[in-house]
Write a protein that holds these residues in place. Sequence first.
Motif, PDB file in Angstrom:
ATOM      1  N   LEU A 324       0.828  -1.215   0.000  1.00 24.01           N
ATOM      2  CA  LEU A 324       0.000   0.000   0.000  1.00 24.01           C
ATOM      3  C   LEU A 324       0.856   1.256   0.000  1.00 24.01           C
ATOM      4  CD1 LEU A 324      -2.808  -0.812   2.600  1.00 24.01           C
ATOM      5  CD2 LEU A 324      -2.986  -0.734   0.142  1.00 24.01           C
ATOM      6  N   GLU A 325       2.081   1.147   0.535  1.00 26.25           N
ATOM      7  CA  GLU A 325       2.964   2.322   0.543  1.00 26.25           C
ATOM      8  C   GLU A 325       3.420   2.623  -0.876  1.00 26.25           C
ATOM      9  OE1 GLU A 325       3.614   4.408   2.782  1.00 26.25           O
ATOM     10  OE2 GLU A 325       3.144   3.393   4.653  1.00 26.25           O
ATOM     11  N   PRO A 326       3.675   3.930  -1.182  1.00 31.89           N
ATOM     12  CA  PRO A 326       4.227   4.242  -2.498  1.00 31.89           C
ATOM     13  C   PRO A 326       5.587   3.589  -2.675  1.00 31.89           C
ATOM     14  CG  PRO A 326       4.063   6.218  -1.113  1.00 31.89           C
ATOM     15  CD  PRO A 326       3.490   5.084  -0.325  1.00 31.89           C
ATOM     16  N   LEU A 327       5.847   3.077  -3.876  1.00 30.23           N
ATOM     17  CA  LEU A 327       7.163   2.514  -4.156  1.00 30.23           C
ATOM     18  C   LEU A 327       8.144   3.670  -4.290  1.00 30.23           C
ATOM     19  CD1 LEU A 327       5.870  -0.088  -6.712  1.00 30.23           C
ATOM     20  CD2 LEU A 327       6.662  -0.530  -4.400  1.00 30.23           C
ATOM     21  N   LYS A 328       9.424   3.429  -3.943  1.00 28.75           N
ATOM     22  CA  LYS A 328      10.421   4.503  -3.988  1.00 28.75           C
ATOM     23  C   LYS A 328      10.433   5.119  -5.373  1.00 28.75           C
ATOM     24  CE  LYS A 328      13.535   2.942  -0.441  1.00 28.75           C
ATOM     25  NZ  LYS A 328      14.630   2.016  -0.230  1.00 28.75           N
ATOM     26  N   GLY A 329      10.465   6.438  -5.431  1.00 28.26           N
ATOM     27  CA  GLY A 329      10.506   7.130  -6.709  1.00 28.26           C
ATOM     28  C   GLY A 329       9.129   7.387  -7.289  1.00 28.26           C
ATOM     29  N   GLN A 330       8.079   6.899  -6.609  1.00 24.43           N
ATOM     30  CA  GLN A 330       6.723   7.158  -7.101  1.00 24.43           C
ATOM     31  C   GLN A 330       5.991   8.025  -6.091  1.00 24.43           C
ATOM     32  OE1 GLN A 330       4.468   3.768  -8.221  1.00 24.43           O
ATOM     33  NE2 GLN A 330       6.010   3.042  -9.660  1.00 24.43           N
ATOM     34  N   PRO A 331       5.263   9.052  -6.555  1.00 25.46           N
ATOM     35  CA  PRO A 331       4.665   9.991  -5.616  1.00 25.46           C
ATOM     36  C   PRO A 331       3.555   9.377  -4.778  1.00 25.46           C
ATOM     37  CG  PRO A 331       3.972  10.466  -7.867  1.00 25.46           C
ATOM     38  CD  PRO A 331       4.982   9.364  -7.936  1.00 25.46           C
TER      39      PRO A 331
END
Length: 508
Positions: A324-331
């Motif tokens: 559910l958390e944003p993937l690194k580099g994605q807003p």
Amino acid sequence: MAEPAAPNLANIQGNILGGFNKDFQSFLFLHFSDRDKGRAWLEHMAPEIATSEEVVAFNTLFKQANRRRGHEYGILKATWTNIAFTASGLKALGVPDAEIATFSEAFRQGMKARAATPFPTPPFPPASLGDEGDSDPSHWIAPLGSKDVHAILHVASDSHADLHATVARYVQNLDFNGTVKRLFTQEGIVRQDEPGHEHFGFKDGVSQPGIRGVDLPRPGGNPNEGNPGQDLLWPGEFVLGYPTQIDGPDTVNTPPVVPNPNPGPVSKSGPPWAADGSYLVFRRLRQDVAGFHAQLHQLAPANGLDPRVFAAKLVGRYHSGCPLEPLKGQPQGHDAPDDPAVGADSLRNNNFEYGGDPAGNAVPRASHIRKTYPRDEDTPGGGENNTQKRRLLRRGVPFGLSLNLNAPAPHDSGDRGLLFLCYQSSIEEQFEFVQKIWVNNSGFPQGGDGEDPIIAQSKTGLFACPGANPANIPALKHFVTTTGGDYFFQPSISALYHIAGVPQPLGA
Ligand code: N7H
């Protein structure tokens, strides 16, 4: 002399570093009634035991062939076996009391003694695992938790037929030997309708620690990571005799690297022959699947959430394993009912942290994966450098048949769940710490967050879920019951011969 950093995979039993990952598994619980005959049996069994070297090589080849052909059917098959002992088992095989006394206290006492009620209430920290009510050891399936259990023989195969042929061969030998008794057999089986998913429906086995010397950094990638987001840890966190993580800031690099990448003290427990061994936690966890789904469909609308989002917030991932958390580099993260299904993609599904979500708006702070591995979260224990000393190598497999939620069978036994297995170099500092200090503690990571909604061992608990309305769910029911378990020590290959009292044959 400097301690070795790269693990000696040929001497470490299979499934510790390099998981068996098999669809069909049997766990035989054994009792030795005669020391010398038990040792003779162990000498006879030792060549059957898989090494981590063999399992890692097989898994690498399997992935390569699978990737090239685009499917896994009929490519490669294996049947693996390993063995681990309780403290009473080591004693029955003649390990001297003075040596047994050097193993950890939790191992010597066994899970049953540590599971005992009452459920931990303040003052904290609690003395027990909190197995209360239906999870109380008095309800456990016999003989699990009994001192009569001396060893667990674990057989795992890609084929049902191969598993049962191997188990039958071992059982014949047990009967022939006469003094090694099989007390109980527990079968594990991957769900045939949803392979890789546990009984509540979620993909399992998505996140595992990376291990230095076993998991390699990706070409051009972060040298302290295996797959993206998978921190590489020193092998001593899981196997005795190797460097461990340092619980403190990196004083070598500028700027300091987190988690601390430098080698810490070598893991030690037990006598010198315990090196290359690991502690195994086995916990038989029954899941009330119908109850879990009924609660989802009742509480989600009452708290203004889609049941799929509510389910994902309890775990921290969608059914597919997608975070559910944003993937690194994605807003943005995911918080919509539709599962974005990037669960199978190991390059993406662990590439996230919680630092950008301090309030738990995407993943509630008490959700299962955030409780059991808070990543970069601040913790009362000191944050990520301390958290990396609480990691577990999980090797669980489901048991029981899937429940058809559309048409439950009238005579369904309800006996299904997860055989939770994990390896670590300290039961107290890893498995027990996670279960007692994080999972069962409604004040972790912050006061009022609630217990782990999946595995806390209380019948109901608080679950703080930002985004729900109201955001605090005061009496969330829990649907996982402990039905047995124990602590084992899984010795190295050379230590098996040592315990059997015979020299290790050349090349074995
Ligand atoms: Fe958990 N579940 O279906 O909700 N677990 N677990 N677990 N668990 C995880 O990352 C589940 C149990 C951990 O690195 C996932 O593999 C169920 C125990 C840890 O981000 C899912 C049961 C303990 C992680 C489940 C159960 C843990 C983890 C996500 C029992 C330790 C990794 C998929 C019936 C005390 C967290 C994945 C990370 C992940 C479920 C048991 C610990 C879906 C149903 C007893 C450390």
